[in-house]
Design an enzyme around this catalytic site. Structure first.
Site, PDB file in Angstrom:
ATOM      1  N   ARG A  63       0.850  -1.188   0.000  1.00  0.00           N
ATOM      2  CA  ARG A  63       0.000   0.000   0.000  1.00  0.00           C
ATOM      3  C   ARG A  63       0.892   1.246   0.000  1.00  0.00           C
ATOM      4  NH1 ARG A  63       1.663   1.993   3.962  1.00  0.00           N
ATOM      5  NH2 ARG A  63       0.467   3.880   3.597  1.00  0.00           N
ATOM      6  N   ALA A  65       0.711   5.081  -2.272  1.00  0.00           N
ATOM      7  CA  ALA A  65       0.594   5.313  -3.720  1.00  0.00           C
ATOM      8  C   ALA A  65       1.844   4.893  -4.522  1.00  0.00           C
ATOM      9  CB  ALA A  65       0.222   6.770  -3.969  1.00  0.00           C
ATOM     10  N   ARG A 106      -7.493  -0.786  -7.028  1.00  0.00           N
ATOM     11  CA  ARG A 106      -7.760   0.381  -6.158  1.00  0.00           C
ATOM     12  C   ARG A 106      -7.854   1.605  -7.068  1.00  0.00           C
ATOM     13  NH1 ARG A 106      -4.418   1.317  -0.809  1.00  0.00           N
ATOM     14  NH2 ARG A 106      -6.389   2.171  -0.103  1.00  0.00           N
ATOM     15  N   GLN A 213      -2.818   3.065   9.878  1.00  0.00           N
ATOM     16  CA  GLN A 213      -1.501   3.094   9.226  1.00  0.00           C
ATOM     17  C   GLN A 213      -0.503   3.941  10.029  1.00  0.00           C
ATOM     18  OE1 GLN A 213      -4.390   3.325   7.638  1.00  0.00           O
ATOM     19  NE2 GLN A 213      -4.296   2.604   5.536  1.00  0.00           N
ATOM     20  N   ASP A 254      -2.191  10.698  -2.749  1.00  0.00           N
ATOM     21  CA  ASP A 254      -2.530   9.590  -3.647  1.00  0.00           C
ATOM     22  C   ASP A 254      -2.836  10.083  -5.051  1.00  0.00           C
ATOM     23  OD1 ASP A 254      -3.210   8.565  -0.779  1.00  0.00           O
ATOM     24  OD2 ASP A 254      -2.876   6.827  -2.065  1.00  0.00           O
ATOM     25  N   ASN A 264      -5.714  12.274  -0.221  1.00  0.00           N
ATOM     26  CA  ASN A 264      -4.821  11.499   0.650  1.00  0.00           C
ATOM     27  C   ASN A 264      -5.704  10.770   1.647  1.00  0.00           C
ATOM     28  OD1 ASN A 264      -2.129  10.706   1.464  1.00  0.00           O
ATOM     29  ND2 ASN A 264      -2.438  11.935   3.302  1.00  0.00           N
ATOM     30  N   LYS A 265      -5.089  10.008   2.525  1.00  0.00           N
ATOM     31  CA  LYS A 265      -5.837   9.193   3.484  1.00  0.00           C
ATOM     32  C   LYS A 265      -6.946   9.976   4.162  1.00  0.00           C
ATOM     33  CE  LYS A 265      -5.586   5.737   4.092  1.00  0.00           C
ATOM     34  NZ  LYS A 265      -6.528   4.884   3.321  1.00  0.00           N
TER      35      LYS A 265
HETATM   36  O1  MRU Z   1      -4.860   3.234   1.971  1.00  0.00           O
HETATM   37  P1  MRU Z   1      -3.385   3.488   1.955  1.00  0.00           P
HETATM   38  O2  MRU Z   1      -2.719   3.006   3.200  1.00  0.00           O
HETATM   39  O3  MRU Z   1      -2.737   2.973   0.698  1.00  0.00           O
HETATM   40  O4  MRU Z   1      -3.248   5.064   1.928  1.00  0.00           O
HETATM   41  C1  MRU Z   1      -1.975   5.626   1.831  1.00  0.00           C
HETATM   42  C2  MRU Z   1      -1.953   7.099   1.895  1.00  0.00           C
HETATM   43  O5  MRU Z   1      -2.966   7.763   1.930  1.00  0.00           O
HETATM   44  C3  MRU Z   1      -0.591   7.737   1.808  1.00  0.00           C
HETATM   45  O6  MRU Z   1      -0.542   8.922   2.538  1.00  0.00           O
HETATM   46  C4  MRU Z   1      -0.284   8.058   0.332  1.00  0.00           C
HETATM   47  O7  MRU Z   1      -0.472   6.924  -0.457  1.00  0.00           O
HETATM   48  C5  MRU Z   1       1.087   8.556   0.157  1.00  0.00           C
HETATM   49  S1  MRU Z   1       2.307   7.310   0.369  1.00  0.00           S
HETATM   50  C6  MRU Z   1       3.766   8.073   0.006  1.00  0.00           C
END
Ligand code: MRU
Length: 363
Positions: A63, A65, A106, A213, A254, A264-265
């Site tokens: 996981r 991006a 995804r 996370q 993302d 983003n998350k």
């Molecule tokens: O659902 P996830 O854990 O894949 O979400 C990840 C995020 O939102 C990160 O902040 C984003 O991908 C940047 S990773 C450098």
């Protein structure tokens, strides 16, 4: 899926060199660290079939991006090796079908479609070559995407660090460290670089509900690397800001739209709204492969909706809510560009107006 235990990284160097995605060329085998098991267990999984690959991405075993993009590139190479037809057109159409399957796993992180597109272009350019040469070109492309991300993360970390002062405090949300990328990471890279240089930065890591996370991955990585990290629940960010403990927020991304709106998350936009209230700048850190100039604004970014059970049942042996309770579980949200002080890429720091500064990166 084949599994095997790997040792936990216990030093700064081990964290920045942990191989979340590893291609063993001698054995022609693709491995990932199963992030869903961290921080309690570090185990590698070998990915062989497209079903295993899609499952690994959807279950967040791999996981973040950039990491999804890198992994997908190796996945497509592995799948290309499995195509037996000698006919170039049939090969290309099977490869396209595999890429579409991976791409559908995804929807939000644009790095996934970006990396698959790069791989498909490489295949198209070498379609007339003998099969071993075509496969070698695909392998090299996946390695290039991986190595390029290492270099980009390092540059992003340098630019990010230039925004921080010795003894300063930063709040971060979700995980944008080595596990989510390669080596240093993006939003967490400056903290690792600071530690390498003997600088003291105090990091507050949001736990990041529902899948934690921040707790499971960010505090794990930073703590093991010797960074001063304090884990907080998401609803404590306001108090940390009010107390004057952080002078900036660093978050990953993302997908960044052409106008700077950033997915983003889930929870990132809330952090950004709070930060505006307290006059704290929010910086988005990510490689240019996360910028989608074809997407005019955040309204056009597809937001992944995930299983309600992640909210209701995942983290305890007993359910945390009654079975009939309705849940809404978006995995990402969009932070309005007006709340973002700067977007830190490997090419430098973009400032508003983003429609101009982001477009300039690609000229
Ligand atoms: O659902 P996830 O854990 O894949 O979400 C990840 C995020 O939102 C990160 O902040 C984003 O991908 C940047 S990773 C450098």
């Amino acid at each position: 899926m084949k599994e095997r235990s790997v040792p936990m990284p216990t030093s700064l160097k081990a964290v920045t060199h942990a191989q979340n995605i590893r291609y063993d060329k001698a054995a022609e085998a693709l491995y990932i660290i199963d992030q869903s098991l961290l921080p309690n267990e570090e185990r590698e999984l070998r990915l062989q079939s497209v079903e295993e690959m899609v499952e690994a991405i959807q279950a967040l075993r791999v996981r973040g991006a950039p990491a999804i993009g890198i992994c997908a590139a190796y996945c497509l190479y592995v799948l290309a090796r499995s195509i037996s037809t000698p006919d170039p057109a049939a090969f290309q159409s099977q490869l396209k079908a595999y890429a579409a399957q991976l791409n559908a796993s995804r929807p939000t992180a644009v790095n996934l479609s970006w990396a698959l597109r790069e791989m498909e272009h490489t295949a198209a350019a070498h379609l007339g070559d003998p099969r071993p040469a075509l496969l070698e070109a695909l392998y090299q492309k996946a390695v290039d995407i991986h190595e390029d991300d290492i270099a980009k993360c390092r540059a992003i970390s340098e630019y990010g660090l230039s925004l921080l002062q010795e003894g300063g405090g930063v709040l971060t949300h979700c995980n944008a460290g080595p596990l989510a990328t390669s080596r240093y990471g993006t939003a967490q890279g400056p903290f690792l670089l600071a530690a390498e240089r003997g600088m003291h930065i105090r990091v507050f890591a949001d736990e990041t509900r529902p899948l934690l996370q921040g707790a499971r991955l960010t505090s794990y990585e930073l703590h093991r690397a010797g960074v001063d990290v304090t884990l907080i629940c998401d609803n404590m960010a306001s108090m940390v800001m009010k107390n004057g403990w952080v002078q900036a927020c660093f978050v990953g991304c993302d997908r960044v739209a052409a106008n700077g709106d950033t997915a983003n998350k889930i929870g990132t936009s809330g952090v950004s709204i709070l930060a505006k209230h307290y006059g704290i700048p929010v910086y988005v850190l990510g490689p240019t492969s996360t910028i989608d100039l074809n997407c005019p604004s955040g309204d056009h970014i597809p937001i992944e909706l995930r299983d309600p059970e992640e909210i209701k049942a995942l983290w305890y042996e007993k359910p945390m809510a009654l079975p009939g309770v309705k849940c809404y579980n978006p995995s990402f949200d969009v932070t309005d560009h007006a709340l973002i002080a700067g977007i830190v890429t490997e090419k430098g720091i973009c400032r508003p107006p983003y429609t101009e500064s982001l477009a300039a990166l690609f000229r």
